[in-house]
Design a protein around this motif. Structure first.
Motif, PDB file in Angstrom:
ATOM      1  N   GLY A  49      49.408  44.739  32.486  1.00 30.90           N
ATOM      2  CA  GLY A  49      49.580  45.801  33.469  1.00 30.90           C
ATOM      3  C   GLY A  49      50.187  45.289  34.764  1.00 30.90           C
ATOM      4  O   GLY A  49      50.510  44.106  34.898  1.00 30.90           O
ATOM      5  N   ILE A  50      50.341  46.202  35.695  1.00 28.92           N
ATOM      6  CA  ILE A  50      50.910  45.871  37.007  1.00 28.92           C
ATOM      7  C   ILE A  50      49.785  45.399  37.925  1.00 28.92           C
ATOM      8  O   ILE A  50      48.745  46.064  38.026  1.00 28.92           O
ATOM      9  CB  ILE A  50      51.623  47.089  37.621  1.00 28.92           C
ATOM     10  N   LEU A  51      50.001  44.273  38.571  1.00 33.92           N
ATOM     11  CA  LEU A  51      48.997  43.731  39.479  1.00 33.92           C
ATOM     12  C   LEU A  51      48.961  44.571  40.759  1.00 33.92           C
ATOM     13  O   LEU A  51      49.955  44.697  41.468  1.00 33.92           O
ATOM     14  CB  LEU A  51      49.321  42.276  39.815  1.00 33.92           C
ATOM     15  N   LEU A  52      47.780  45.138  41.045  1.00 35.47           N
ATOM     16  CA  LEU A  52      47.613  45.963  42.241  1.00 35.47           C
ATOM     17  C   LEU A  52      46.925  45.213  43.367  1.00 35.47           C
ATOM     18  O   LEU A  52      47.291  45.353  44.535  1.00 35.47           O
ATOM     19  CB  LEU A  52      46.810  47.227  41.903  1.00 35.47           C
ATOM     20  N   GLN A  53      45.908  44.434  43.024  1.00 29.59           N
ATOM     21  CA  GLN A  53      45.156  43.703  44.045  1.00 29.59           C
ATOM     22  C   GLN A  53      44.809  42.319  43.521  1.00 29.59           C
ATOM     23  O   GLN A  53      44.517  42.150  42.331  1.00 29.59           O
ATOM     24  CB  GLN A  53      43.875  44.449  44.430  1.00 29.59           C
ATOM     25  N   HIS A  92      51.754  40.811  43.937  1.00 27.58           N
ATOM     26  CA  HIS A  92      51.454  42.243  43.898  1.00 27.58           C
ATOM     27  C   HIS A  92      52.689  43.019  43.433  1.00 27.58           C
ATOM     28  O   HIS A  92      53.743  42.958  44.053  1.00 27.58           O
ATOM     29  CB  HIS A  92      51.018  42.737  45.282  1.00 27.58           C
ATOM     30  N   GLY A  93      52.532  43.723  42.321  1.00 28.96           N
ATOM     31  CA  GLY A  93      53.646  44.456  41.728  1.00 28.96           C
ATOM     32  C   GLY A  93      54.169  43.811  40.466  1.00 28.96           C
ATOM     33  O   GLY A  93      54.967  44.419  39.739  1.00 28.96           O
ATOM     34  N   ALA A  94      53.739  42.580  40.179  1.00 27.28           N
ATOM     35  CA  ALA A  94      54.189  41.902  38.956  1.00 27.28           C
ATOM     36  C   ALA A  94      53.460  42.452  37.740  1.00 27.28           C
ATOM     37  O   ALA A  94      52.322  42.920  37.829  1.00 27.28           O
ATOM     38  CB  ALA A  94      53.936  40.403  39.084  1.00 27.28           C
ATOM     39  N   ILE A  95      54.133  42.407  36.600  1.00 23.60           N
ATOM     40  CA  ILE A  95      53.481  42.743  35.324  1.00 23.60           C
ATOM     41  C   ILE A  95      52.944  41.450  34.740  1.00 23.60           C
ATOM     42  O   ILE A  95      53.709  40.532  34.428  1.00 23.60           O
ATOM     43  CB  ILE A  95      54.460  43.416  34.353  1.00 23.60           C
ATOM     44  N   LEU A 120      39.019  32.862  36.424  1.00 30.10           N
ATOM     45  CA  LEU A 120      38.367  31.732  35.769  1.00 30.10           C
ATOM     46  C   LEU A 120      38.411  31.883  34.254  1.00 30.10           C
ATOM     47  O   LEU A 120      38.149  32.956  33.708  1.00 30.10           O
ATOM     48  CB  LEU A 120      36.911  31.635  36.247  1.00 30.10           C
ATOM     49  N   ASN A 121      38.775  30.782  33.580  1.00 28.36           N
ATOM     50  CA  ASN A 121      38.795  30.717  32.112  1.00 28.36           C
ATOM     51  C   ASN A 121      39.804  31.677  31.494  1.00 28.36           C
ATOM     52  O   ASN A 121      39.610  32.146  30.362  1.00 28.36           O
ATOM     53  CB  ASN A 121      37.404  30.988  31.540  1.00 28.36           C
ATOM     54  N   CYS A 122      40.881  31.988  32.223  1.00 29.08           N
ATOM     55  CA  CYS A 122      41.940  32.855  31.673  1.00 29.08           C
ATOM     56  C   CYS A 122      43.302  32.230  31.939  1.00 29.08           C
ATOM     57  O   CYS A 122      43.502  31.545  32.949  1.00 29.08           O
ATOM     58  CB  CYS A 122      41.901  34.247  32.302  1.00 29.08           C
ATOM     59  N   VAL A 123      44.226  32.491  31.029  1.00 28.82           N
ATOM     60  CA  VAL A 123      45.625  32.084  31.200  1.00 28.82           C
ATOM     61  C   VAL A 123      46.469  33.346  31.204  1.00 28.82           C
ATOM     62  O   VAL A 123      46.354  34.195  30.314  1.00 28.82           O
ATOM     63  CB  VAL A 123      46.093  31.124  30.083  1.00 28.82           C
ATOM     64  N   PHE A 124      47.339  33.470  32.229  1.00 30.24           N
ATOM     65  CA  PHE A 124      48.159  34.664  32.404  1.00 30.24           C
ATOM     66  C   PHE A 124      49.637  34.305  32.257  1.00 30.24           C
ATOM     67  O   PHE A 124      50.043  33.161  32.480  1.00 30.24           O
ATOM     68  CB  PHE A 124      47.939  35.274  33.800  1.00 30.24           C
ATOM     69  N   THR A 125      50.425  35.288  31.861  1.00 32.05           N
ATOM     70  CA  THR A 125      51.877  35.123  31.822  1.00 32.05           C
ATOM     71  C   THR A 125      52.520  36.169  32.711  1.00 32.05           C
ATOM     72  O   THR A 125      52.056  37.311  32.794  1.00 32.05           O
ATOM     73  CB  THR A 125      52.435  35.260  30.400  1.00 32.05           C
ATOM     74  N   VAL A 126      53.595  35.751  33.389  1.00 36.52           N
ATOM     75  CA  VAL A 126      54.392  36.638  34.228  1.00 36.52           C
ATOM     76  C   VAL A 126      55.829  36.554  33.732  1.00 36.52           C
ATOM     77  O   VAL A 126      56.390  35.458  33.639  1.00 36.52           O
ATOM     78  CB  VAL A 126      54.309  36.245  35.713  1.00 36.52           C
ATOM     79  N   GLU A 127      56.420  37.686  33.414  1.00 33.27           N
ATOM     80  CA  GLU A 127      57.784  37.713  32.872  1.00 33.27           C
ATOM     81  C   GLU A 127      58.702  38.477  33.809  1.00 33.27           C
ATOM     82  O   GLU A 127      58.344  39.549  34.319  1.00 33.27           O
ATOM     83  CB  GLU A 127      57.785  38.380  31.494  1.00 33.27           C
TER      84      GLU A 127
END
Length: 220
Positions: A155-159, A136-139, A180-187
């Motif tokens: 965007g910023i993760l809220l929930q 929570h709070g990560a982009i 499901l069926n998604c790939v996310f990146t966190v920097e």
């Protein structure tokens, strides 16, 4: 010996002790009952013989304490949470700028978790920490998805729930992205970590005990 045990209190002794002297019969009955209760393993004859020879150590009995059943606090069900709209974000609060301080707090939290993000820090260690950390709070950004409209959303993760991410974009739009069926990146500080949503379908509170495989997957 018997007359000494059942000796009644005199008026003077009763006055000095501030007690009301009982009758001889009541005193004798009380002493007999007390001795019987205090020496349950002895017969009356053995008890009399014991009293005539030496002092008797009376047994001490404790009353078993009643165990009080602790009532567990019952939490709200998912339906009740939805009815109360506990996680509802009002439209006037759906602004990207409002959550930038949350993002700064998250970055500091990750730096402390990783003992400082130095250039020589092993990426595998950061990846392992992020998979179990609170996001929570990560982009986060969607880099791959079977639904093309999700790709590129940042965007910023809220929930976070078991199956979705709710993020607020720079355009002040609240997006609900399925894992499901998604790939996310966190920097963070130049380090980029990939999250495969299909393998990430857990609540944030459950991830700390989850063992993730070191080898990733290319399946969406």
């Amino acid at each position: 010996m018997k007359s000494v045990i059942y000796h009644a209190l005199s008026q003077k002794e009763a006055k000095d002790s501030d007690v009301q002297p009982p009758g001889a019969q009541r005193a004798e009955a009380f002493v007999r009952a007390f001795l019987k209760r205090s020496t349950p393993g002895m017969s009356p004859q053995a008890r009399e013989d014991q009293l005539q020879r030496k002092a008797v150590v009376l047994e001490y009995f404790t009353r078993p304490k009643r165990k009080e059943k602790k009532k567990k606090a019952k939490g709200l069900s998912a339906r009740q949470r939805r009815e109360l709209r506990l996680f509802y974000i009002k439209p006037e609060q759906q602004r990207y700028s409002l959550f930038l301080p949350l993002h700064e707090l998250w970055k500091q939290y990750i730096r402390d978790l990783c003992n400082g993000l130095k250039p020589d820090t092993q990426p595998q260690m950061i990846q392992a920490k992020l998979l179990k950390a609170d996001l929570h709070g990560a982009i986060i950004s969607v880099t791959k998805s079977k639904c093309p409209s999700y790709v590129g959303v940042t965007g910023i993760l809220l929930q976070e729930t078991k199956h979705i991410f709710k993020i607020i974009t720079k355009e002040d739009r609240l997006k609900v992205i399925p894992k499901l069926n998604c790939v996310f990146t966190v920097e963070i500080d130049g380090f980029i970590s990939y999250i495969y949503g299909s393998k990430f379908q857990l609540r944030s509170s459950e991830r700390s005990a989850k063992k993730f495989k070191a080898k990733g997957t290319i399946d969406l």
